[in-house]
Design an enzyme around this catalytic site. Structure first.
Site, PDB file in Angstrom:
ATOM      1  N   ASP B  15       0.809  -1.217   0.000  1.00 55.59           N
ATOM      2  CA  ASP B  15       0.000   0.000   0.000  1.00 55.59           C
ATOM      3  C   ASP B  15       0.841   1.265   0.000  1.00 55.59           C
ATOM      4  O   ASP B  15       0.684   2.130  -0.864  1.00 55.59           O
ATOM      5  CB  ASP B  15      -0.904   0.046   1.244  1.00 55.59           C
ATOM      6  CG  ASP B  15      -2.128  -0.832   1.110  1.00 55.59           C
ATOM      7  OD1 ASP B  15      -1.998  -1.973   0.625  1.00 55.59           O
ATOM      8  OD2 ASP B  15      -3.210  -0.374   1.513  1.00 55.59           O
ATOM      9  N   ARG B  94       0.390   5.629  18.325  1.00 54.54           N
ATOM     10  CA  ARG B  94       0.169   6.688  17.342  1.00 54.54           C
ATOM     11  C   ARG B  94       0.759   8.036  17.741  1.00 54.54           C
ATOM     12  O   ARG B  94       1.364   8.719  16.899  1.00 54.54           O
ATOM     13  CB  ARG B  94      -1.330   6.814  17.035  1.00 54.54           C
ATOM     14  CG  ARG B  94      -1.958   5.605  16.351  1.00 54.54           C
ATOM     15  CD  ARG B  94      -1.075   4.985  15.337  1.00 54.54           C
ATOM     16  NE  ARG B  94      -1.651   3.874  14.605  1.00 54.54           N
ATOM     17  CZ  ARG B  94      -0.897   2.907  14.069  1.00 54.54           C
ATOM     18  NH1 ARG B  94       0.423   2.899  14.204  1.00 54.54           N
ATOM     19  NH2 ARG B  94      -1.471   1.937  13.392  1.00 54.54           N
ATOM     20  N   ASP B 123      -7.280   4.794  12.928  1.00 56.44           N
ATOM     21  CA  ASP B 123      -5.915   5.305  12.839  1.00 56.44           C
ATOM     22  C   ASP B 123      -5.804   6.591  12.052  1.00 56.44           C
ATOM     23  O   ASP B 123      -5.009   7.468  12.386  1.00 56.44           O
ATOM     24  CB  ASP B 123      -4.995   4.226  12.255  1.00 56.44           C
ATOM     25  CG  ASP B 123      -4.649   3.206  13.317  1.00 56.44           C
ATOM     26  OD1 ASP B 123      -4.696   3.557  14.509  1.00 56.44           O
ATOM     27  OD2 ASP B 123      -4.343   2.062  12.960  1.00 56.44           O
ATOM     28  N   SER B 179      -5.592  -8.407   8.815  1.00 53.63           N
ATOM     29  CA  SER B 179      -4.507  -7.440   8.805  1.00 53.63           C
ATOM     30  C   SER B 179      -4.019  -7.226  10.230  1.00 53.63           C
ATOM     31  O   SER B 179      -4.754  -7.454  11.192  1.00 53.63           O
ATOM     32  CB  SER B 179      -4.978  -6.124   8.184  1.00 53.63           C
ATOM     33  OG  SER B 179      -5.963  -5.541   8.998  1.00 53.63           O
TER      34      SER B 179
END
Lengths: 409, 409, 409, 409
Positions: B15, B94, B123, B179
């Site tokens: 990606d 994050r 996210d 994922s």
């Protein structure tokens, strides 16, 4: 002439037997009351003993079903816990015990009730607040808080001496270095060697559950089905056992938890009266049920309602149970609110039990509860009706406020 | 002429490699940024790849220490959790990733940052709210929310085709049917086969921890010491290992958790954007640490402060982390309040780790934290300065209100 | 061929008249919808205007009774307020307006609804969240958020030019230097000269209430009776007026509040989208009613329930109203909980209204609500069944914890 | 031989004078302590009286500055209120009085303190919890809770008889049909004729403030400036008066409030011990200050922080003050959190005072507090950097969850 009739919460043990005789000595007529809330006990022997030492009558009440249906299951719906860890086993039993005691006191014309709780613990509070709430004019005799009693019996030896003097049968078992309270939901251990918070309890203390090390090497897989947040069916995938009766279901969950070493905790907690104390607890079935219920709420409860429930119901409900405030306006209010949240908590949860651990292995919702989760919509692979550009607007709008933030240092 | 410099959060995968090339195609100069937050990754290979496909520069930042000290340990102090179960592993990483990305963007003169998050998840929110809070005038390119990107690349096959066309190396491993996101604190699994909430994840999905069934047959006993609510020392009682460095300590806790099968959860959670989604998580060290910290607070925190902290800090702190609001006025406020609560959370906790379960086996407080628990005073056997009759007054005073209660039905 | 039928929330003013014509220009068939929620408005003239400029149909709905009974009175029960001061007048009207608009849209076969709200305010959120909740597949056209609209009409002059071009009648009154929103509950003023938070609004801005300085020199005394927390009767002690119909009662309260200068506030508030804005509000009847209701709760609500309600219902209920989340699972939950608290809020409150101030002058409870207050028992002169020594035990028990406190500095 | 030295909180009135003599009669050496917290009192006369009836020493402490700076201003920062209405005037004074009493007791070698509070009220709790927290081994004599005292003095007549017998001077004023407690912050009225909650207090009861009807016909306009949430300057726009000293400023605010008829309330409240009681209060300066502070927070506090503060600090802080828990770990914690919220609450507020009403007429922020409000950005007329389309994404994202909602009925 009698000072009146007392209904004494009686256990058959040394303390309450001495209290029974002492109350008679003070001029009361004493009736003994025993509640079967699922503890291991020889009720008949206790009855014989009570009568033999002077009780006018003995009442043995099987409260297990009310305990499970009225107290335990709503606590499961609430995910109730005290100080993050304690599942409230003793707290949950007190309301049904006290309520039945008051009912019998009224029926039998007792204007006094009595119990054997000490003056430092939570249980005196839980019993007596229930007594007063249910029968405001009740009189309560709590011998362990009366100088004429506790000064006369400063230790176990003086009670034994009194028992011998009064012909109270004393079982000469070695006293355990801790005290326990057992019911269908849990067993508690405290005092004695547990008072040092650093002391690891000896392995032979734990009674209800096997040690995780001694549990079977093969995991046990089960499915618990809920309706409105209460368990209605349990299925053992290993052997096909199915149980649906509310009481039997809980007993069976206990069996599963006990043999798989589930539900032991060891904590230091804040008693209502302001002392810290150390307690160990085994809550086998309740631990499994709570994990399953929390999981199902993840699928079936709207996120905002769940949050409101966690903060505004679960936490205060746990605290009021702990503090003995079950019979209160605030409990009615919280329970009323709680029930509303549970109307769509319908579905089933798959669990694996293994050597002290519980693993959720999947869940399914039924009815309206199933509407909140949409597999396609949540998919990261599929667009599912959502416009991705909307999220950008969502984020930038939330950022309006943050862009004005000046860190303080 | 370049449209500007973009600092792209790059993973080395399909990606973000395609995004990198696509951004160049759109006229941007692209710099790649990789954060080492403890995930298993071949950073060097990714760097070579990024440069080979057009990145002007590649930055690999080791953020592990900041992650542990600034994010993980305060979350432990807070006992932070989302919706009762999720330990917030992705959420915690994050802020450090975004902060470093913004720092580099500023240093390297990039007025745009970019990432490869989808438009349905949390996210994107977490990254971008952090970007905007830290650099209000930053520009963000989120290709997966841009119709010109997501309509051009509607599936994995179209990305592969683009990669082939553009000479982007594609690793031909079978794509996993889920994922993941990994860091020092945890790994998450979602999407793919997990989207059916009833589907039990296959055993080969779990990566960080051994299955409880495969963990050692012998329990491992450890002691974790805390100062001001943060771990400062871990000792393995089985083999004598001692670790004190904050980062090493956490890595070692992970080792212990991983080999003892600790920290797997499987939930359906409420994403910030309002969707429900199913996630599985492994948080080995964090699960142990949280249990130990909660236990020590039982001994060292005043009961009322603990309650206020549970409701007013733990819950909102967990929510703001989840929702990506770390860089915000409310986080500063909550963290400031949190630190005050921890100043006496000093002591050590003994734990047993065994096949997926954590058992607390005792604890000890140091310094002022030790003053709240008084063994003699709590004792049920000793009077310890308390007058038992006081409890009667306490109870009867609380009963004043309850005696006025009229049950509603 | 028509793009579809749009039901436009129409006010008769310049903005929505231009939107109406613009929608037709875009190829839609437009129906106009006007809600009578008690604002001062010439509905007939607006209807004629709408039809004259192209509306296929015009609906004028009198929602005043639903507004009062379904929205205002529950907000009074909740003592709802936003950020301590704002009584939520605009927020309360939106749900009834949106609900009726959706009902008509469904009935008339409109698959699109439209409104004239700007893209910075709360009202767009309130209307559209209601639309989507009530009819998930509804389409919404919000012209002031569409570049093709707001770029074409960058200011009032361009709207006037468009109106002239399209034959839309324009009333040539001097535009006021603020904007207003009026309904039965309140009127709001914002924007224009109010955007400077330090600027004192000019006296001629205030429309609903007389200035306190101009209110009568003689106080007006009234009694408001409540059943289950809702007003059921108002009596004016000065002139003997009695009103009992829910709608009439509220209108009469407004009359009283207006002539006595009651209910003006001036605040800076936090909009849902994260901006701060300055607003001035007049809420005459609501201000009186809220004061009376809070007072009666003092007498009739158990103290613990009152506290739980204040924190867990009043505050979140006010916030969800403000944020446009009336049609939501959490509102249902909160309202269900709220109603339970109100079942004994029965009684009457005496008030004095005078030049902007409300003074409570006494209250009385009826039914079970009267049980909580016992004149003799509360008396400082009489012992009333309480044993004073109990309070000593209460205090000393509470002190157990405090005696362990070590001040931090 | 003396039983010990007692430091008695002495008022000069009949009750504490009799207590003083009675304590001597019981064999104690008695020292009298009077706190000047701003009440109207002839301290010198009281001192002479105390000495004349046997006090060994008399201490008169001026605590007004500590009261204002340490108790009142933090309560203003917290917007503290009890049960929505009561501004906590009595509660706020108790901590400074008790602390000073304990300091003197320590200095003068008194191991006992005593007070004249009754056994049904809040003040006994507030005083004694403070005593025990500040000096855990203090002994407390509360005669009104001791049967040997309250049975001997069942009413006012028996106290007068005792006074006459012991030569205690009795002032033969007609006893008022209510009791009061006055300090710099407020005066309270309770008991007597107020015990009927429906009885309107007679106009001559109110002492601190003029009736709104008797206040000046001309409004008074003032500006209050705050730094970190505490008032630092007050300016009277009518006559130019400026006051900046913290104590003088508060006294001047009282003057303003008193002459403009501001701050009267009449409520039924929930005492800590569970009784409901009726109280009337006048809090002139505090009422003005609280309104001004709340207003300035609207401009200078981030919306999320404000919300957290309202729920998690203001409400529990008000409750702990009311319940006498000022000297406690939770107060330290809350105050620490509170201070952080106030660091940017800098600015000034314009107010109009008129016949019992307070009207905010504008406000201005200074320093970082000014960053949250952006006139241009909030403007409905100007675009100000916001993209209107973002709000659409914000709304539609919030609607994701609502679209799944199934109303329950």
């Amino acid at each position: 002439m009698s000072k009146g009739r007392v209904l004494l919460a009686y256990s058959g043990g040394l303390d309450t037997s001495c209290i029974l005789v002492w109350l008679i000595e003070q001029g009361y007529e004493v009736l003994a009351y025993m509640a079967n809330i699922g503890q291991e006990e020889d009720f008949e022997a206790a009855k014989v003993k009570a009568l033999s030492i002077g009780a006018k009558k003995v009442f043995i009440e099987d409260l297990r079903r009310a305990f499970v249906e009225e107290l335990i299951y709503p606590a499961i719906q609430a995910n109730a816990v005290y100080e993050n860890v304690y599942l409230l086993g003793t707290s949950l039993a007190r309301p049904v015990i006290a309520r039945s005691q008051i009912e019998i006191a009224i029926r039998e014309g007792c204007d006094v009730v009595s119990h054997g709780c000490t003056g430092k613990g939570n249980d005196q509070v839980r019993f007596e607040l229930a007594y007063y709430a249910l029968k405001p004019n009740i009189k309560v005799i709590a011998p362990w808080r009366m100088p004429e009693f506790y000064e006369r019996f400063p230790g176990r030896q003086s009670l034994i001496a009194y028992a011998n003097e009064k012909g109270i049968p004393v079982v000469h078992t070695a006293a355990k270095p801790w005290s326990t309270d057992e019911n269908l939901y849990h067993i508690s251990y405290e005092a004695g060697m547990l008072e040092d918070p650093a002391a690891t309890p000896s392995q032979d203390m734990w009674k209800l559950t096997v040690a995780p090390e001694n549990a079977p090497d093969t995991p046990e897989r089960i499915i618990i089905a809920f309706e409105k947040g209460k368990p209605v069916r349990i299925e053992n995938k290993n052997d096909g056992t199915v149980v649906t009766d509310p009481l039997d279901l809980f007993i069976y969950l206990n069996t599963l938890g006990r043999r798989n070493g589930i539900g032991r905790v060891d904590i230091v907690e804040s008693r209502f009266i302001g002392l810290k104390s150390r307690g160990c607890y085994e809550t086998p079935g309740g631990t499994i049920l709570r994990a399953a219920h929390i999981d199902l709420e993840g699928l079936t409860l709207d996120g905002q309602v769940r949050h409101l429930k966690d903060v505004n119901i679960s936490i205060p409900y746990g605290r009021l149970l702990y503090n003995g405030l079950y019979f209160s306006p605030e409990r009615e209010f919280l329970l009323h609110s709680l029930e509303f949240t549970q109307r769509n908590v319908n579905g089933e949860v798959q669990l694996k039990l293994y050597k002290g651990s519980i693993t959720i292995e999947g869940r399914k919702a039924f009815g309206d509860g199933a509407k909140l989760y949409n597999m396609e919509e949540s998919s990261m692979d599929v667009q599912g009706g959502l416009t991705p550009t909307d999220a950008g607007g969502f984020i930038r709008t939330h950022a309006i406020r943050l862009r004005k933030w000046t860190p303080s240092n």
